[in-house]
Design a protein around this motif. Structure first.
Motif, PDB file in Angstrom:
ATOM      1  N   MET A   1      47.044  53.991 -52.823  1.00 10.41           N
ATOM      2  CA  MET A   1      48.428  54.395 -52.834  1.00 10.41           C
ATOM      3  C   MET A   1      48.781  54.916 -51.436  1.00 10.41           C
ATOM      4  O   MET A   1      48.092  55.754 -50.886  1.00 10.41           O
ATOM      5  CB  MET A   1      48.618  55.490 -53.878  1.00 10.41           C
ATOM      6  CG  MET A   1      50.019  55.983 -53.963  1.00 10.41           C
ATOM      7  SD  MET A   1      50.331  56.896 -55.467  1.00 10.41           S
ATOM      8  CE  MET A   1      50.007  58.533 -54.911  1.00 10.41           C
ATOM      9  N   LEU A   3      51.201  56.939 -48.991  1.00  8.93           N
ATOM     10  CA  LEU A   3      52.237  57.960 -48.934  1.00  8.93           C
ATOM     11  C   LEU A   3      52.542  58.239 -47.479  1.00  8.93           C
ATOM     12  O   LEU A   3      51.668  58.182 -46.631  1.00  8.93           O
ATOM     13  CB  LEU A   3      51.772  59.262 -49.583  1.00  8.93           C
ATOM     14  CG  LEU A   3      51.518  59.242 -51.071  1.00  8.93           C
ATOM     15  CD1 LEU A   3      50.982  60.593 -51.519  1.00  8.93           C
ATOM     16  CD2 LEU A   3      52.783  58.934 -51.840  1.00  8.93           C
ATOM     17  N   ILE A  21      56.632  64.789 -48.932  1.00 14.03           N
ATOM     18  CA  ILE A  21      55.939  63.517 -49.070  1.00 14.03           C
ATOM     19  C   ILE A  21      57.012  62.466 -49.320  1.00 14.03           C
ATOM     20  O   ILE A  21      57.926  62.692 -50.115  1.00 14.03           O
ATOM     21  CB  ILE A  21      54.950  63.537 -50.256  1.00 14.03           C
ATOM     22  CG1 ILE A  21      53.853  64.568 -50.034  1.00 14.03           C
ATOM     23  CG2 ILE A  21      54.363  62.161 -50.518  1.00 14.03           C
ATOM     24  CD1 ILE A  21      52.901  64.256 -48.917  1.00 14.03           C
ATOM     25  N   LYS A  23      57.454  59.074 -51.021  1.00 12.02           N
ATOM     26  CA  LYS A  23      56.740  58.239 -51.969  1.00 12.02           C
ATOM     27  C   LYS A  23      56.987  56.758 -51.686  1.00 12.02           C
ATOM     28  O   LYS A  23      57.820  56.404 -50.865  1.00 12.02           O
ATOM     29  CB  LYS A  23      57.169  58.600 -53.383  1.00 12.02           C
ATOM     30  CG  LYS A  23      56.800  60.056 -53.726  1.00 12.02           C
ATOM     31  CD  LYS A  23      57.405  60.521 -55.016  1.00 12.02           C
ATOM     32  CE  LYS A  23      56.764  59.843 -56.196  1.00 12.02           C
ATOM     33  NZ  LYS A  23      57.209  60.392 -57.474  1.00 12.02           N
ATOM     34  N   ARG A  24      56.234  55.905 -52.372  1.00  6.84           N
ATOM     35  CA  ARG A  24      56.369  54.455 -52.146  1.00  6.84           C
ATOM     36  C   ARG A  24      57.784  53.950 -52.399  1.00  6.84           C
ATOM     37  O   ARG A  24      58.219  52.998 -51.770  1.00  6.84           O
ATOM     38  CB  ARG A  24      55.389  53.692 -53.039  1.00  6.84           C
ATOM     39  CG  ARG A  24      53.968  53.779 -52.532  1.00  6.84           C
ATOM     40  CD  ARG A  24      53.068  52.941 -53.372  1.00  6.84           C
ATOM     41  NE  ARG A  24      52.855  53.626 -54.648  1.00  6.84           N
ATOM     42  CZ  ARG A  24      52.115  53.149 -55.621  1.00  6.84           C
ATOM     43  NH1 ARG A  24      51.537  51.980 -55.504  1.00  6.84           N
ATOM     44  NH2 ARG A  24      51.952  53.824 -56.730  1.00  6.84           N
ATOM     45  N   ASP A  25      58.499  54.589 -53.315  1.00  3.10           N
ATOM     46  CA  ASP A  25      59.869  54.159 -53.589  1.00  3.10           C
ATOM     47  C   ASP A  25      60.867  54.787 -52.614  1.00  3.10           C
ATOM     48  O   ASP A  25      62.059  54.707 -52.790  1.00  3.10           O
ATOM     49  CB  ASP A  25      60.259  54.470 -55.036  1.00  3.10           C
ATOM     50  CG  ASP A  25      60.319  55.963 -55.337  1.00  3.10           C
ATOM     51  OD1 ASP A  25      60.053  56.789 -54.423  1.00  3.10           O
ATOM     52  OD2 ASP A  25      60.626  56.309 -56.486  1.00  3.10           O
ATOM     53  N   ARG A  26      60.333  55.437 -51.573  1.00  2.00           N
ATOM     54  CA  ARG A  26      61.093  56.059 -50.476  1.00  2.00           C
ATOM     55  C   ARG A  26      61.810  57.351 -50.860  1.00  2.00           C
ATOM     56  O   ARG A  26      62.587  57.883 -50.088  1.00  2.00           O
ATOM     57  CB  ARG A  26      62.094  55.085 -49.846  1.00  2.00           C
ATOM     58  CG  ARG A  26      61.462  53.831 -49.298  1.00  2.00           C
ATOM     59  CD  ARG A  26      60.694  54.155 -48.066  1.00  2.00           C
ATOM     60  NE  ARG A  26      60.191  52.902 -47.472  1.00  2.00           N
ATOM     61  CZ  ARG A  26      59.101  52.820 -46.770  1.00  2.00           C
ATOM     62  NH1 ARG A  26      58.401  53.885 -46.536  1.00  2.00           N
ATOM     63  NH2 ARG A  26      58.702  51.678 -46.277  1.00  2.00           N
ATOM     64  N   THR A  27      61.554  57.874 -52.048  1.00  3.80           N
ATOM     65  CA  THR A  27      62.126  59.171 -52.390  1.00  3.80           C
ATOM     66  C   THR A  27      61.299  60.260 -51.714  1.00  3.80           C
ATOM     67  O   THR A  27      60.098  60.122 -51.526  1.00  3.80           O
ATOM     68  CB  THR A  27      62.147  59.418 -53.912  1.00  3.80           C
ATOM     69  OG1 THR A  27      60.815  59.319 -54.422  1.00  3.80           O
ATOM     70  CG2 THR A  27      63.047  58.425 -54.614  1.00  3.80           C
ATOM     71  N   ARG A  28      61.973  61.335 -51.331  1.00  2.00           N
ATOM     72  CA  ARG A  28      61.297  62.457 -50.690  1.00  2.00           C
ATOM     73  C   ARG A  28      61.138  63.569 -51.711  1.00  2.00           C
ATOM     74  O   ARG A  28      62.093  63.931 -52.396  1.00  2.00           O
ATOM     75  CB  ARG A  28      62.113  62.969 -49.504  1.00  2.00           C
ATOM     76  CG  ARG A  28      62.172  61.984 -48.372  1.00  2.00           C
ATOM     77  CD  ARG A  28      63.114  62.477 -47.283  1.00  2.00           C
ATOM     78  NE  ARG A  28      63.233  61.467 -46.259  1.00  2.00           N
ATOM     79  CZ  ARG A  28      62.582  61.515 -45.089  1.00  2.00           C
ATOM     80  NH1 ARG A  28      61.803  62.526 -44.816  1.00  2.00           N
ATOM     81  NH2 ARG A  28      62.728  60.549 -44.221  1.00  2.00           N
TER      82      ARG A  28
END
Length: 72
Positions: A1, A3, A21, A23-28
């Motif tokens: 994964m 990050l 961080i 995340k992979r879906d670009r949320t912070r």
């Protein structure tokens, strides 16, 4: 994964602190070292580990390495 880590520089870059961080879906999301501690401990217990303090020490090492690897 994978990050991405965002680091906040304090005192002219002398003290680094992970704050978020990505995340992979670009949320912070806010960074919480406790999540790393629990992930390590859960993995350890799956193979018979019982010492929570070792998980805490390993999480400290993970955070230190991340701060060095992602200085900006």
């Amino acid at each position: 994964m994978t990050l991405y880590i965002e680091i906040l520089k304090i005192y002219k870059g002398r003290i680094l602190m992970i704050t978020q961080i990505v995340k992979r879906d670009r949320t912070r999301v806010p960074f919480h070292k406790e999540k790393i501690v629990w992930a390590i401990f859960k993995a350890a217990t799956a193979v018979g580990g019982k010492d929570f303090s070792i998980s805490e020490k390993l999480a400290d090492e993970v955070v230190n390495l991340a701060e060095k690897k992602y200085p900006d």
